[in-house]
Design an enzyme around this catalytic site. Sequence first.
Site, PDB file in Angstrom:
ATOM      1  N   LYS A 171      38.947  69.195  26.994  1.00  0.00           N
ATOM      2  CA  LYS A 171      37.816  68.285  26.805  1.00  0.00           C
ATOM      3  C   LYS A 171      37.094  67.923  28.099  1.00  0.00           C
ATOM      4  O   LYS A 171      36.086  67.216  28.070  1.00  0.00           O
ATOM      5  CB  LYS A 171      38.287  66.995  26.130  1.00  0.00           C
ATOM      6  CG  LYS A 171      38.665  67.152  24.682  1.00  0.00           C
ATOM      7  CD  LYS A 171      39.024  65.835  24.045  1.00  0.00           C
ATOM      8  CE  LYS A 171      40.438  65.411  24.362  1.00  0.00           C
ATOM      9  NZ  LYS A 171      41.457  66.239  23.696  1.00  0.00           N
ATOM     10  N   ASP A 213      41.101  59.023  25.273  1.00  0.00           N
ATOM     11  CA  ASP A 213      40.902  60.306  24.606  1.00  0.00           C
ATOM     12  C   ASP A 213      39.931  60.168  23.439  1.00  0.00           C
ATOM     13  O   ASP A 213      39.066  61.018  23.223  1.00  0.00           O
ATOM     14  CB  ASP A 213      42.248  60.836  24.128  1.00  0.00           C
ATOM     15  CG  ASP A 213      42.159  62.277  23.647  1.00  0.00           C
ATOM     16  OD1 ASP A 213      41.705  63.136  24.429  1.00  0.00           O
ATOM     17  OD2 ASP A 213      42.532  62.548  22.493  1.00  0.00           O
ATOM     18  N   ALA A 233      47.093  83.293  31.470  1.00  0.00           N
ATOM     19  CA  ALA A 233      47.376  82.513  32.675  1.00  0.00           C
ATOM     20  C   ALA A 233      48.094  81.235  32.285  1.00  0.00           C
ATOM     21  O   ALA A 233      47.817  80.641  31.236  1.00  0.00           O
ATOM     22  CB  ALA A 233      46.076  82.185  33.415  1.00  0.00           C
ATOM     23  N   LEU A 253      39.952  70.640  12.506  1.00  0.00           N
ATOM     24  CA  LEU A 253      38.949  70.178  11.540  1.00  0.00           C
ATOM     25  C   LEU A 253      37.549  70.639  11.954  1.00  0.00           C
ATOM     26  O   LEU A 253      37.191  70.564  13.128  1.00  0.00           O
ATOM     27  CB  LEU A 253      38.982  68.658  11.436  1.00  0.00           C
ATOM     28  CG  LEU A 253      40.272  68.043  10.887  1.00  0.00           C
ATOM     29  CD1 LEU A 253      40.170  66.522  10.905  1.00  0.00           C
ATOM     30  CD2 LEU A 253      40.549  68.538   9.485  1.00  0.00           C
ATOM     31  N   LYS A 303      36.087  61.793  22.699  1.00  0.00           N
ATOM     32  CA  LYS A 303      35.713  62.497  21.471  1.00  0.00           C
ATOM     33  C   LYS A 303      34.438  61.942  20.859  1.00  0.00           C
ATOM     34  O   LYS A 303      33.566  62.704  20.429  1.00  0.00           O
ATOM     35  CB  LYS A 303      36.870  62.426  20.472  1.00  0.00           C
ATOM     36  CG  LYS A 303      38.107  63.208  20.923  1.00  0.00           C
ATOM     37  CD  LYS A 303      39.263  63.061  19.940  1.00  0.00           C
ATOM     38  CE  LYS A 303      40.479  63.870  20.367  1.00  0.00           C
ATOM     39  NZ  LYS A 303      41.620  63.752  19.449  1.00  0.00           N
ATOM     40  N   GLU A 319      50.316  63.140  24.616  1.00  0.00           N
ATOM     41  CA  GLU A 319      50.364  63.789  25.917  1.00  0.00           C
ATOM     42  C   GLU A 319      51.689  63.425  26.597  1.00  0.00           C
ATOM     43  O   GLU A 319      52.360  62.479  26.176  1.00  0.00           O
ATOM     44  CB  GLU A 319      49.184  63.300  26.776  1.00  0.00           C
ATOM     45  CG  GLU A 319      47.813  63.644  26.227  1.00  0.00           C
ATOM     46  CD  GLU A 319      47.512  65.133  26.261  1.00  0.00           C
ATOM     47  OE1 GLU A 319      48.150  65.865  27.061  1.00  0.00           O
ATOM     48  OE2 GLU A 319      46.659  65.582  25.476  1.00  0.00           O
ATOM     49  N   ALA A 341      41.010  68.733  16.459  1.00  0.00           N
ATOM     50  CA  ALA A 341      41.949  69.855  16.358  1.00  0.00           C
ATOM     51  C   ALA A 341      41.316  70.957  15.501  1.00  0.00           C
ATOM     52  O   ALA A 341      40.284  71.502  15.863  1.00  0.00           O
ATOM     53  CB  ALA A 341      43.286  69.401  15.815  1.00  0.00           C
ATOM     54  N   GLY A 387      55.758  65.652  19.524  1.00  0.00           N
ATOM     55  CA  GLY A 387      54.685  66.448  20.107  1.00  0.00           C
ATOM     56  C   GLY A 387      53.291  65.975  19.794  1.00  0.00           C
ATOM     57  O   GLY A 387      52.321  66.731  19.973  1.00  0.00           O
ATOM     58  N   GLY A 415      48.703  68.426  16.410  1.00  0.00           N
ATOM     59  CA  GLY A 415      49.737  69.428  16.156  1.00  0.00           C
ATOM     60  C   GLY A 415      49.315  70.783  16.694  1.00  0.00           C
ATOM     61  O   GLY A 415      48.143  71.173  16.612  1.00  0.00           O
ATOM     62  N   VAL A 449      49.408  78.557  28.124  1.00  0.00           N
ATOM     63  CA  VAL A 449      50.317  79.116  27.122  1.00  0.00           C
ATOM     64  C   VAL A 449      51.430  78.109  26.817  1.00  0.00           C
ATOM     65  O   VAL A 449      52.594  78.463  26.666  1.00  0.00           O
ATOM     66  CB  VAL A 449      50.911  80.477  27.579  1.00  0.00           C
ATOM     67  CG1 VAL A 449      49.853  81.553  27.546  1.00  0.00           C
ATOM     68  CG2 VAL A 449      51.525  80.380  28.974  1.00  0.00           C
TER      69      VAL A 449
END
Length: 812
Positions: free
Chosen positions: A578, A677, A504, A612, A681, A666, A610, A663, A795, A472
């Site tokens: 991921k 990263d 959680a 897309l 992907k 990471e 994200a 933001g 974002g 969260v």
Amino acid sequence: MQILKFGGSSVATADNMQRVLDLAQAAARQAPTVVVVSALGGVTDQLIAAGRRAAAHDDSYRPLLRELEQRHLEAARGLLPIAGQSAVLSQVKTSCNELESLCDGIFALGELSARTLDKLVSYGELLSSRLVAAGLAARGAAHQWLDSRQLIRTDARYGHAAVDFARTNPLIQAAATGEVPLYVAPGFVAAAPDGSTTTLGRGGSDYTAAIFAGALGASTLEIWTDVSGMMTADPRLVRAARPIPRISYQEAMELSHFGAKVLYPPTIQPVMRAGIPLWIKNTFAPTDAGTLVEVAPPANQEFVRGISSIGPISLLRLEGSGMVGVPGFSRRLFAALAQEQVNVVLITQSSSEHSICVAVSTPDADRAQQAADQEFAAEIGRGLLDPLDREDELAVVALVGEQMKNHPGISGRLFGALGQNGVNIRAIAQGSSEKNISTVIRQQDVRKAINVLHETFFEATTRQVNVVVAGVGNVGRKLLEQLQRQQPWLREKLRLHLRVVGLANSRQFVLDEDGLDLANWEAALAAGPTLDLPRLTDELLALNLRNTVFVDVTASADVAQVYEQLLARSVAVVACNKVAASAEYARYARLKSLAQEFNTQFLFETNVGAGLPIIGTLGDLLRSGDEVQRMQAVLSGTLNFVFNNYDGTRPFAEVVRQAQQEGYTEPDPRLDLTGVDVARKILILAREAGHPLEMPDVQNDSFLPAACLEGDVPAFYEQLAAHESHFRRLYDEAAAQGCKLRFVASFEEGRARVGLQQVAPGHDLYSLQGKDNAVLFFTNRYVEQPLVIKGAGAGAEVTASGVFADVLRAAH
């Protein structure tokens, strides 16, 4: 003449009896009426308990009898005016003294025969009917009390006596002539040929009422209980259950056989033969319509009339090659069970004759197993048959409806709905009449199964989906905001009731099967227990909710470890994380296989772009027969933001820090800037395109000096500043060629690569703005001009929207 029967809850207290008197008098103003009453709620069980204690030389039967006496005395005092209490209280005392004497005899003998037990339990109905009659007398209502033992004649099978209708019907007709407007009779009790008291078995008071109705040719029989008719499902299990307005006798019998407690199947026989309408009404809501049971109810749009269940059930399976082609095995099995008075709930046999399977009530299972093993001991000893196989902790769930006949697809919808929710079917039975489809399932799955089937066949307007969100943080919060905001739209447009039942974070968790209030989720989570992932998983699976979706909005390898356990129980997994999809190929393939095997979803669209629709589009291409030849992509919103904002006028380190503050990175920006990263992907995209690549197979051409990878995050920024000339040179070289810097992922001829590239004007990756991502698919159909997917690739808001979209895919 009309017959009204009132159940134990209807006469449980003096206040309830007043309602019964009101209803009885109202009915008598319309036509002569016979009122049949059960014992006060729970009294029959208490009488049985008292008898068994006495037989076991346990003198605690005495306080139990005193408690019963006090209850009936209190009911009399509450029902009657003081002036009219004396005779009734004396009558109650006399009956209770007889009860005590009877139990004293049982205590002395240490034996409780079936005949004595019938005598003992008969006092419940005798006392309650006397109280009701006294209540009518106190009101000045003309009435007559009838002793059912003098009217209903049976054989001497105590506990479940069979009615002799040839003798019974004339006696009832002679007693209830209609000379008075009201008759009151005790249910459940009757008499053997020698005049001794017998009882009519489970549901006997309903049966008494039906016997009176059949004998008198009643215009109607009304069964008054504490629910407003027969329900589409057990309301204790299904909140959306609703009364069935009209139902046929056959459908009512089927539902009653499989657990619908409102009616006892033999009850229907006398009125069904006579074609007498039967109403099921609610004593506590008398204006409710209730359910009309009739010969031929009008057709409606619902092919299924109701869903019921019965359990616990045990499944006994007899199989072996020695059965094939040899007649008589079924007869011997059923004869052995009948000898032990074991009732068979369900039967199924394979077409090869290699096995036969029967379901029996679990309390009867030991006797059934012993009887079958003994009957077939010789064949088992010679190896012609296998020892009887037994499976416990099961239940039968049945769909009932006369209109199911000749309507294809009912069974398919049943099996599909259960399969999508991980409910395994152990056995199936469907009669040639097609009025009933029965399935044997695990008892722990009954609540889920009935809710799933009720939703499938009765709640086409709205489908409930239960969501658990792990994580969260920024994305998780946005997701919860979106879920809360979209609830009305989802209900109206998609007919989805999407409930968050669990949350959680890294410290705590909360689960609530009734759904969490998304306006106050933070308080609920803060009050939850300390996070223990195995405990969270076990408790979630124990809830066994239908249409469950687990959403992982973390980057935790520990959370990703629970995916297998969830998928194997048909819980859909939506992963923003991921870790799983980019893990060893064997694990990735295992997760995909589990989702397929257990008819659920493993979705991770946001792993790549994200919000897309990249993975979804790739899947559409492949499913439609296209083949990917190569891919080019900018897959890091962070790196694109950095290189779109770095032009040499500000230090490279300052631009990276801005990206982190806004933001886009990471907490440790090196995870983005090293290209790891992006490598994950393109690995995921290659796998989704059908190539079994591992992470080391992805070539990563890093643009960061080695010194930038040492130390902590502050040291990283120091090294970025120290190597400003390196970054300025990369920019100047690209600018000199009129190009822009892009960190590009590519895949071609089975090889994947990521690294910084100079992209010339006119290229689809050149004009990317801000934090945009883009993917170029070159396929057999898109050869010269690729299929391009482009948009914001980072974002919290857009990432949450991508997760939301996956949740909706899983929901459907």
